[in-house]
Scaffold this active site. Structure first.
Site, PDB file in Angstrom:
ATOM      1  N   ARG A  28       8.396  -8.476  -3.662  1.00 46.04           N
ATOM      2  CA  ARG A  28       7.474  -7.641  -2.908  1.00 46.04           C
ATOM      3  C   ARG A  28       6.741  -8.516  -1.893  1.00 46.04           C
ATOM      4  O   ARG A  28       6.685  -9.742  -2.027  1.00 46.04           O
ATOM      5  CB  ARG A  28       6.454  -6.980  -3.847  1.00 46.04           C
ATOM      6  CG  ARG A  28       7.063  -6.111  -4.943  1.00 46.04           C
ATOM      7  CD  ARG A  28       5.962  -5.605  -5.876  1.00 46.04           C
ATOM      8  NE  ARG A  28       6.477  -4.711  -6.916  1.00 46.04           N
ATOM      9  CZ  ARG A  28       6.925  -5.126  -8.091  1.00 46.04           C
ATOM     10  NH1 ARG A  28       6.911  -6.415  -8.391  1.00 46.04           N
ATOM     11  NH2 ARG A  28       7.379  -4.254  -8.986  1.00 46.04           N
ATOM     12  N   HIS A  45       9.411  -3.797   3.051  1.00 46.41           N
ATOM     13  CA  HIS A  45       9.766  -3.445   1.673  1.00 46.41           C
ATOM     14  C   HIS A  45      11.239  -3.043   1.555  1.00 46.41           C
ATOM     15  O   HIS A  45      11.811  -3.086   0.458  1.00 46.41           O
ATOM     16  CB  HIS A  45       8.879  -2.301   1.179  1.00 46.41           C
ATOM     17  CG  HIS A  45       8.963  -2.091  -0.303  1.00 46.41           C
ATOM     18  ND1 HIS A  45       8.375  -2.951  -1.219  1.00 46.41           N
ATOM     19  CD2 HIS A  45       9.575  -1.128  -1.049  1.00 46.41           C
ATOM     20  CE1 HIS A  45       8.627  -2.520  -2.448  1.00 46.41           C
ATOM     21  NE2 HIS A  45       9.355  -1.414  -2.372  1.00 46.41           N
ATOM     22  N   ARG A  99      13.465  -5.697  -0.068  1.00 44.46           N
ATOM     23  CA  ARG A  99      13.543  -5.656  -1.538  1.00 44.46           C
ATOM     24  C   ARG A  99      14.488  -4.543  -1.972  1.00 44.46           C
ATOM     25  O   ARG A  99      15.290  -4.723  -2.898  1.00 44.46           O
ATOM     26  CB  ARG A  99      12.138  -5.448  -2.106  1.00 44.46           C
ATOM     27  CG  ARG A  99      12.076  -5.218  -3.607  1.00 44.46           C
ATOM     28  CD  ARG A  99      10.615  -5.158  -4.033  1.00 44.46           C
ATOM     29  NE  ARG A  99      10.416  -4.477  -5.302  1.00 44.46           N
ATOM     30  CZ  ARG A  99      10.496  -5.048  -6.496  1.00 44.46           C
ATOM     31  NH1 ARG A  99      10.819  -6.331  -6.585  1.00 44.46           N
ATOM     32  NH2 ARG A  99      10.275  -4.363  -7.592  1.00 44.46           N
ATOM     33  N   HIS A 125      10.134  -4.860 -13.447  1.00 43.02           N
ATOM     34  CA  HIS A 125       9.723  -3.557 -13.970  1.00 43.02           C
ATOM     35  C   HIS A 125       9.913  -3.527 -15.475  1.00 43.02           C
ATOM     36  O   HIS A 125      10.885  -4.079 -16.003  1.00 43.02           O
ATOM     37  CB  HIS A 125      10.555  -2.432 -13.342  1.00 43.02           C
ATOM     38  CG  HIS A 125      10.093  -2.033 -11.982  1.00 43.02           C
ATOM     39  ND1 HIS A 125       9.006  -1.210 -11.770  1.00 43.02           N
ATOM     40  CD2 HIS A 125      10.556  -2.350 -10.744  1.00 43.02           C
ATOM     41  CE1 HIS A 125       8.826  -1.031 -10.470  1.00 43.02           C
ATOM     42  NE2 HIS A 125       9.745  -1.709  -9.832  1.00 43.02           N
ATOM     43  N   TYR A 170      18.884   2.222  -8.558  1.00 41.88           N
ATOM     44  CA  TYR A 170      19.849   1.337  -7.911  1.00 41.88           C
ATOM     45  C   TYR A 170      21.201   1.307  -8.614  1.00 41.88           C
ATOM     46  O   TYR A 170      22.115   0.618  -8.174  1.00 41.88           O
ATOM     47  CB  TYR A 170      19.266  -0.079  -7.825  1.00 41.88           C
ATOM     48  CG  TYR A 170      18.015  -0.101  -6.994  1.00 41.88           C
ATOM     49  CD1 TYR A 170      18.085  -0.082  -5.609  1.00 41.88           C
ATOM     50  CD2 TYR A 170      16.759  -0.078  -7.580  1.00 41.88           C
ATOM     51  CE1 TYR A 170      16.944  -0.068  -4.835  1.00 41.88           C
ATOM     52  CE2 TYR A 170      15.606  -0.069  -6.824  1.00 41.88           C
ATOM     53  CZ  TYR A 170      15.712  -0.059  -5.445  1.00 41.88           C
ATOM     54  OH  TYR A 170      14.574  -0.032  -4.681  1.00 41.88           O
TER      55      TYR A 170
END
Length: 382
Positions: A202, A308, A311, A334, A343
């Protein structure tokens, strides 16, 4: 004229209507919120109240009289573990989207139809669906606590899917575009573009990196903190969004030469020296970086790309490369599966790779099977 009964009392008013009252578990006298046309209706209401007390479902009718504004503000203040950015986001949602409609209303008098009308009015006024979904989730969370506190019996936020965000799909760069963008941006930010993409960082995590967070011999980067930027407040470094955000990630070999050159030319001195700083050697701020970013996009022939999205690109490339769900979660920092699952959706390129691999496997299997066929089978084949 008053009527006596085992629980509660009823009496007829001069108007001819009937009033009902009862002594509650709180040892206070509670009147019905309205009068009744008949004595039977008043007695029926008292019977329902008695049943609520016996079953443990009784709520103090005075409890929900606190205003939504006061209760919501207390709700935020009673959560000391909230990150500053989260508190700021809640404050904005309350001030702009919740308090104007519900602020003066008593918590106990906000019902399902009020919530439905509020949400429709926001959407009709042009407020973005994502913002409306966030406001709805906050409203629902506040009312969940109100239920637990015994202020209301049920949550009035019952619109199916209203709290789900359906953001438009963000663009994904291919590898050539990533390197084209890195070459187009000012030299001091080239390594930032590459590291953010291929280490899934990030913005706040990248600009908070120190020399001691990089191990260029082992080819790893350690994420332990993030830069917190809140409008109207001083910038500061804080922990990542979750405990899972603290992680050590490998740096692809193709990026390492760029990192070594960047550290030699631009990083601050000392183990606590920042890796990425502004043009004047100060803390790299998003607003100052944006000018360089927009120029680089123009030079690279790219449009509507946000930082962003690097990422997002890195996460997608990792999934295409075969990263499993646990691996994606670790790379992204996460703790839940939900974000990483995004993803793992199939892409056309990945479909083609799978099809080609299946074709190769089939050819190999058939070739091996052909060697084991009998002379008669081979003759038939010819």
């Amino acid at each position: 004229m008053a009527g006596k009964r085992r629980f509660g009392r009823v009496r007829q008013l001069p108007s001819g209507r009937w009033q009902a009252r009862y002594h509650g578990p709180d040892q206070m006298d509670h009147p019905a919120p309205t009068t009744f046309a008949t004595k039977t209706d008043a007695n029926r209401w008292l019977s329902l109240k008695e049943a609520e007390i016996v079953s443990g479902d009784w709520l103090n009718p005075d409890a929900g009289q606190v205003s939504f504004k006061d209760y919501a503000e207390a709700w935020v203040n009673e959560r000391p573990d909230l990150r500053l950015t989260t508190v700021t986001r809640y404050d904005v949602l309350l001030r702009k989207h919740l308090v104007p409609t519900f602020g003066k209303s008593e918590v106990g008098k906000i019902l399902d139809p009020h919530v439905r009308r509020w949400r429709k009015q926001l959407l009709d006024s042009g407020i973005g669906p994502v913002t409306v979904a966030k406001a709805y989730r906050l409203l629902k969370a506040i009312f969940n606590t109100a239920v637990q506190d015994g202020l209301i019996k049920r949550n009035p936020c019952n619109i199916k899917g209203a709290g789900s965000e359906h953001s438009p799909e963000r663009p994904v760069l291919d590898i050539k575009e990533v390197f084209t963008l890195a070459d187009a941006i000012d030299e001091r930010f080239r390594a930032l573009v590459l590291l953010a993409t291929f280490a899934n960082l990030r913005w706040g995590e990248a600009v908070a990196l120190r020399r001691k967070d990089l191990d260029l011999k082992a080819g790893t980067v350690r994420v332990e903190r993030t830069l917190v930027e809140v409008s109207g407040r001083p910038f500061h470094f804080g922990p990542p969004k979750t405990e899972a955000g603290v992680r050590t990630l490998p740096i692809p070999a193709i990026v390492l030469p760029h990192m070594r050159e960047h550290v030699r030319k631009f990083a601050e001195d000392g183990p606590d020296g920042l890796i990425f700083v502004g043009e004047k050697g100060a803390l790299l701020r998003r607003a100052n970086f944006r000018r360089n970013w927009l120029r680089a996009l123009d030079r690279a022939g790219l449009k509507d790309i946000r930082f962003h999205d690097l990422r997002h690109t890195g996460n997608t490339l990792a999934a295409i490369a075969g990263a499993t769900l646990p691996e994606l979660k670790e790379r992204m920092g996460h703790s839940s599966d939900r974000a990483a699952m995004i993803y793992l959706h199939a892409t056309d390129d990945r479909h083609r790779e799978i099809a080609d691999l299946l074709s190769t496997m089939a050819k190999t299997a058939l070739r091996k099977a052909g060697k084991k066929r009998s002379g008669t089978q081979r003759a038939r084949g010819r």
